[in-house]
Write a protein that holds these residues in place. Structure first.
Motif, PDB file in Angstrom:
ATOM      1  N   LYS A 102      11.036   1.793 -16.176  1.00 43.20           N
ATOM      2  CA  LYS A 102      11.526   3.103 -15.734  1.00 43.20           C
ATOM      3  C   LYS A 102      10.486   4.219 -15.793  1.00 43.20           C
ATOM      4  O   LYS A 102      10.829   5.392 -15.715  1.00 43.20           O
ATOM      5  CB  LYS A 102      12.784   3.499 -16.503  1.00 43.20           C
ATOM      6  N   ASN A 103       9.205   3.864 -15.893  1.00 44.15           N
ATOM      7  CA  ASN A 103       8.126   4.849 -15.878  1.00 44.15           C
ATOM      8  C   ASN A 103       7.158   4.514 -14.760  1.00 44.15           C
ATOM      9  O   ASN A 103       6.669   3.378 -14.682  1.00 44.15           O
ATOM     10  CB  ASN A 103       7.373   4.849 -17.214  1.00 44.15           C
ATOM     11  N   TYR A 104       6.854   5.512 -13.909  1.00 45.03           N
ATOM     12  CA  TYR A 104       5.876   5.289 -12.853  1.00 45.03           C
ATOM     13  C   TYR A 104       4.516   4.989 -13.483  1.00 45.03           C
ATOM     14  O   TYR A 104       4.145   5.579 -14.506  1.00 45.03           O
ATOM     15  CB  TYR A 104       5.754   6.514 -11.947  1.00 45.03           C
ATOM     16  N   VAL A 105       3.796   4.048 -12.859  1.00 45.35           N
ATOM     17  CA  VAL A 105       2.486   3.646 -13.381  1.00 45.35           C
ATOM     18  C   VAL A 105       1.446   3.678 -12.273  1.00 45.35           C
ATOM     19  O   VAL A 105       1.771   3.653 -11.090  1.00 45.35           O
ATOM     20  CB  VAL A 105       2.540   2.233 -14.013  1.00 45.35           C
ATOM     21  N   GLY A 106       0.189   3.695 -12.686  1.00 46.21           N
ATOM     22  CA  GLY A 106      -0.927   3.641 -11.744  1.00 46.21           C
ATOM     23  C   GLY A 106      -1.317   2.208 -11.444  1.00 46.21           C
ATOM     24  O   GLY A 106      -0.789   1.254 -12.026  1.00 46.21           O
ATOM     25  N   SER A 107      -2.281   2.060 -10.574  1.00 47.22           N
ATOM     26  CA  SER A 107      -2.673   0.736 -10.096  1.00 47.22           C
ATOM     27  C   SER A 107      -3.360  -0.119 -11.158  1.00 47.22           C
ATOM     28  O   SER A 107      -3.501  -1.320 -10.984  1.00 47.22           O
ATOM     29  CB  SER A 107      -3.583   0.862  -8.877  1.00 47.22           C
ATOM     30  N   ASN A 108      -3.785   0.465 -12.272  1.00 46.60           N
ATOM     31  CA  ASN A 108      -4.458  -0.305 -13.311  1.00 46.60           C
ATOM     32  C   ASN A 108      -3.519  -0.714 -14.449  1.00 46.60           C
ATOM     33  O   ASN A 108      -3.972  -1.202 -15.485  1.00 46.60           O
ATOM     34  CB  ASN A 108      -5.652   0.478 -13.868  1.00 46.60           C
ATOM     35  N   SER A 135       0.798  -1.233   0.000  1.00 47.38           N
ATOM     36  CA  SER A 135       0.000   0.000   0.000  1.00 47.38           C
ATOM     37  C   SER A 135       0.826   1.277   0.000  1.00 47.38           C
ATOM     38  O   SER A 135       0.301   2.351  -0.267  1.00 47.38           O
ATOM     39  CB  SER A 135      -0.939   0.004   1.203  1.00 47.38           C
ATOM     40  N   MET A 136       2.114   1.165   0.260  1.00 48.46           N
ATOM     41  CA  MET A 136       2.911   2.390   0.392  1.00 48.46           C
ATOM     42  C   MET A 136       3.992   2.566  -0.661  1.00 48.46           C
ATOM     43  O   MET A 136       4.645   3.604  -0.692  1.00 48.46           O
ATOM     44  CB  MET A 136       3.542   2.437   1.783  1.00 48.46           C
ATOM     45  N   SER A 137       4.178   1.601  -1.527  1.00 47.78           N
ATOM     46  CA  SER A 137       5.255   1.677  -2.515  1.00 47.78           C
ATOM     47  C   SER A 137       4.754   2.164  -3.860  1.00 47.78           C
ATOM     48  O   SER A 137       3.590   1.969  -4.218  1.00 47.78           O
ATOM     49  CB  SER A 137       5.904   0.304  -2.701  1.00 47.78           C
ATOM     50  N   ARG A 138       5.644   2.770  -4.610  1.00 44.56           N
ATOM     51  CA  ARG A 138       5.369   3.152  -6.000  1.00 44.56           C
ATOM     52  C   ARG A 138       5.903   2.047  -6.892  1.00 44.56           C
ATOM     53  O   ARG A 138       6.858   1.363  -6.544  1.00 44.56           O
ATOM     54  CB  ARG A 138       6.075   4.467  -6.356  1.00 44.56           C
TER      55      ARG A 138
END
Length: 81
Positions: free
Chosen positions: A57-63, A49-52
């Motif tokens: 190498k690209n941040y992504v969302g939960s979907n 629940s707390m990690s990205r």
């Protein structure tokens, strides 16, 4: 499909490794990814629940959807001073 997982900082300590290869179903989403990580490394459950997450190498969302050969980084929260 196979993906490569990289662990950083506290996650590396919890998993006791800095990288691992995981097998996931085709077109797996992050919830399936986390389930596989927690099954292999139960101590990682506190970071869900707390990690990205970064894929290739690209941040992504939960979907986000994973693909064969992806590099997935689990990046725990950081503190500074």
């Amino acid at each position: 499909m196979k993906i490569n997982v990289l662990f950083f900082a506290m996650c590396r300590e919890a998993a006791n490794t800095d990288r691992v290869e995981l097998s996931l179903p085709e077109n797996a989403r992050l919830d399936e990814f986390w389930t596989a990580v927690e099954k292999r490394f139960p101590s990682m459950s506190v970071f869900r629940s707390m990690s990205r997450i970064a894929i290739n190498k690209n941040y992504v969302g939960s979907n986000a959807v994973l693909s064969d050969g992806d590099e997935v980084c689990i990046i725990p929260p950081v503190s500074g001073g």
